[in-house]
Design a protein around this motif. Sequence first.
Motif, PDB file in Angstrom:
ATOM      1  N   VAL A  49      -5.702  12.649   4.781  1.00  0.00           N
ATOM      2  CA  VAL A  49      -5.177  11.687   5.751  1.00  0.00           C
ATOM      3  C   VAL A  49      -6.365  10.870   6.250  1.00  0.00           C
ATOM      4  O   VAL A  49      -7.178  11.350   7.030  1.00  0.00           O
ATOM      5  CB  VAL A  49      -4.474  12.386   6.938  1.00  0.00           C
ATOM      6  N   VAL A  50      -6.472   9.650   5.753  1.00  0.00           N
ATOM      7  CA  VAL A  50      -7.610   8.794   6.074  1.00  0.00           C
ATOM      8  C   VAL A  50      -7.530   8.273   7.507  1.00  0.00           C
ATOM      9  O   VAL A  50      -8.524   8.207   8.209  1.00  0.00           O
ATOM     10  CB  VAL A  50      -7.671   7.597   5.088  1.00  0.00           C
ATOM     11  N   HIS A  51      -6.336   7.936   7.948  1.00  0.00           N
ATOM     12  CA  HIS A  51      -6.155   7.278   9.241  1.00  0.00           C
ATOM     13  C   HIS A  51      -4.879   7.819   9.887  1.00  0.00           C
ATOM     14  O   HIS A  51      -3.922   8.142   9.190  1.00  0.00           O
ATOM     15  CB  HIS A  51      -6.041   5.763   9.010  1.00  0.00           C
ATOM     16  N   ASP A  52      -4.837   7.879  11.207  1.00  0.00           N
ATOM     17  CA  ASP A  52      -3.653   8.404  11.899  1.00  0.00           C
ATOM     18  C   ASP A  52      -2.374   7.657  11.548  1.00  0.00           C
ATOM     19  O   ASP A  52      -1.295   8.242  11.523  1.00  0.00           O
ATOM     20  CB  ASP A  52      -3.865   8.387  13.413  1.00  0.00           C
ATOM     21  N   ASP A  53      -2.470   6.345  11.266  1.00  0.00           N
ATOM     22  CA  ASP A  53      -1.272   5.579  10.891  1.00  0.00           C
ATOM     23  C   ASP A  53      -0.668   6.058   9.573  1.00  0.00           C
ATOM     24  O   ASP A  53       0.495   5.771   9.281  1.00  0.00           O
ATOM     25  CB  ASP A  53      -1.584   4.081  10.780  1.00  0.00           C
ATOM     26  N   ASP A  54      -1.456   6.758   8.757  1.00  0.00           N
ATOM     27  CA  ASP A  54      -0.948   7.276   7.485  1.00  0.00           C
ATOM     28  C   ASP A  54      -0.143   8.569   7.655  1.00  0.00           C
ATOM     29  O   ASP A  54       0.630   8.930   6.775  1.00  0.00           O
ATOM     30  CB  ASP A  54      -2.098   7.531   6.504  1.00  0.00           C
ATOM     31  N   ARG A  55      -0.298   9.248   8.769  1.00  0.00           N
ATOM     32  CA  ARG A  55       0.396  10.531   8.961  1.00  0.00           C
ATOM     33  C   ARG A  55       1.911  10.414   8.773  1.00  0.00           C
ATOM     34  O   ARG A  55       2.484  11.171   7.994  1.00  0.00           O
ATOM     35  CB  ARG A  55       0.082  11.115  10.337  1.00  0.00           C
ATOM     36  N   PRO A  56       2.599   9.498   9.471  1.00  0.00           N
ATOM     37  CA  PRO A  56       4.056   9.443   9.290  1.00  0.00           C
ATOM     38  C   PRO A  56       4.461   8.947   7.898  1.00  0.00           C
ATOM     39  O   PRO A  56       5.554   9.257   7.423  1.00  0.00           O
ATOM     40  CB  PRO A  56       4.527   8.470  10.375  1.00  0.00           C
ATOM     41  N   VAL A  76     -10.838   1.383   2.935  1.00  0.00           N
ATOM     42  CA  VAL A  76     -11.636   0.586   3.854  1.00  0.00           C
ATOM     43  C   VAL A  76     -11.854   1.465   5.083  1.00  0.00           C
ATOM     44  O   VAL A  76     -10.887   1.861   5.736  1.00  0.00           O
ATOM     45  CB  VAL A  76     -10.894  -0.724   4.247  1.00  0.00           C
ATOM     46  N   PRO A  77     -13.109   1.824   5.377  1.00  0.00           N
ATOM     47  CA  PRO A  77     -13.362   2.726   6.507  1.00  0.00           C
ATOM     48  C   PRO A  77     -12.677   2.249   7.788  1.00  0.00           C
ATOM     49  O   PRO A  77     -12.726   1.077   8.133  1.00  0.00           O
ATOM     50  CB  PRO A  77     -14.885   2.697   6.650  1.00  0.00           C
ATOM     51  N   GLY A  78     -12.009   3.185   8.451  1.00  0.00           N
ATOM     52  CA  GLY A  78     -11.364   2.889   9.719  1.00  0.00           C
ATOM     53  C   GLY A  78      -9.975   2.288   9.615  1.00  0.00           C
ATOM     54  O   GLY A  78      -9.323   2.065  10.626  1.00  0.00           O
ATOM     55  N   GLU A  79      -9.508   1.995   8.403  1.00  0.00           N
ATOM     56  CA  GLU A  79      -8.179   1.396   8.236  1.00  0.00           C
ATOM     57  C   GLU A  79      -7.232   2.360   7.540  1.00  0.00           C
ATOM     58  O   GLU A  79      -7.635   3.137   6.680  1.00  0.00           O
ATOM     59  CB  GLU A  79      -8.275   0.115   7.394  1.00  0.00           C
ATOM     60  N   ALA A  80      -5.967   2.267   7.900  1.00  0.00           N
ATOM     61  CA  ALA A  80      -4.943   3.055   7.217  1.00  0.00           C
ATOM     62  C   ALA A  80      -4.840   2.588   5.776  1.00  0.00           C
ATOM     63  O   ALA A  80      -5.002   1.405   5.487  1.00  0.00           O
ATOM     64  CB  ALA A  80      -3.606   2.877   7.930  1.00  0.00           C
ATOM     65  N   TRP A  81      -4.583   3.510   4.872  1.00  0.00           N
ATOM     66  CA  TRP A  81      -4.480   3.142   3.454  1.00  0.00           C
ATOM     67  C   TRP A  81      -3.020   3.022   3.053  1.00  0.00           C
ATOM     68  O   TRP A  81      -2.576   1.995   2.577  1.00  0.00           O
ATOM     69  CB  TRP A  81      -5.188   4.181   2.581  1.00  0.00           C
ATOM     70  N   HIS A  82      -2.258   4.068   3.242  1.00  0.00           N
ATOM     71  CA  HIS A  82      -0.863   4.094   2.786  1.00  0.00           C
ATOM     72  C   HIS A  82       0.043   3.211   3.630  1.00  0.00           C
ATOM     73  O   HIS A  82       0.935   2.561   3.105  1.00  0.00           O
ATOM     74  CB  HIS A  82      -0.327   5.528   2.777  1.00  0.00           C
ATOM     75  N   PHE A  83      -0.175   3.187   4.924  1.00  0.00           N
ATOM     76  CA  PHE A  83       0.685   2.427   5.832  1.00  0.00           C
ATOM     77  C   PHE A  83       0.799   0.968   5.400  1.00  0.00           C
ATOM     78  O   PHE A  83       1.882   0.401   5.352  1.00  0.00           O
ATOM     79  CB  PHE A  83       0.140   2.530   7.261  1.00  0.00           C
TER      80      PHE A  83
END
Length: 186
Positions: A63-70, A158-165
């Motif tokens: 999970v790269v970024h919290d926005d990717d969790r859901p 990209v560091p700090g950005e959501a990937w999947h979202f």
Amino acid sequence: MRAISYKPSVASFADFDIGAEELPIVSFVGDDEEWTTNEKAIEDALGGKGVELNRRVEEGFWVVHDDDRPVLANRWLLVWQRLSSGQPSKRAPWFLQLSGIVVTGGFSWASDGLPQNVVLASETVSPPPFNPRELRFRKAFDKVLRSPVFSDLRDNDVPGEAWHFHRQQKTRQFWSAVKQEYLSAV
């Protein structure tokens, strides 16, 4: 990572519904990534340890970024191996079935040792959506994935950005293009 070997839910990708509300997420792993499971973080989060919990981390996904969790929670993920050139390897893609459980600091990359979050693999595994090892599917998948139109599905994070979202709509377009290529190869 263990490739799912159960009987797929449909006999062929030809029968796979690309109009479904939730399609499998498409993502990659590098060909040179080494990591270590953080057993203490797993034990703290889940109250246990052992082979089964380690399996769920190994078959889980970063999970790269919290926005990717859901986006990742309780989803199928079709994973392909990315070469250092950014192109897909010849290895067949494989499915992972993810749970909704994220373990904070569940593993670390060998390169930097920093704790990383992981969404665990599902406790029980259902039949995958289709067989990704089917030769016709693999050819269509590879051709579409290499297309310039879908280069952002091959890009590194990209560091700090959501990937999947941010790639959800592109993934839907990707499945449509794979289906079109698959059906045209008849």
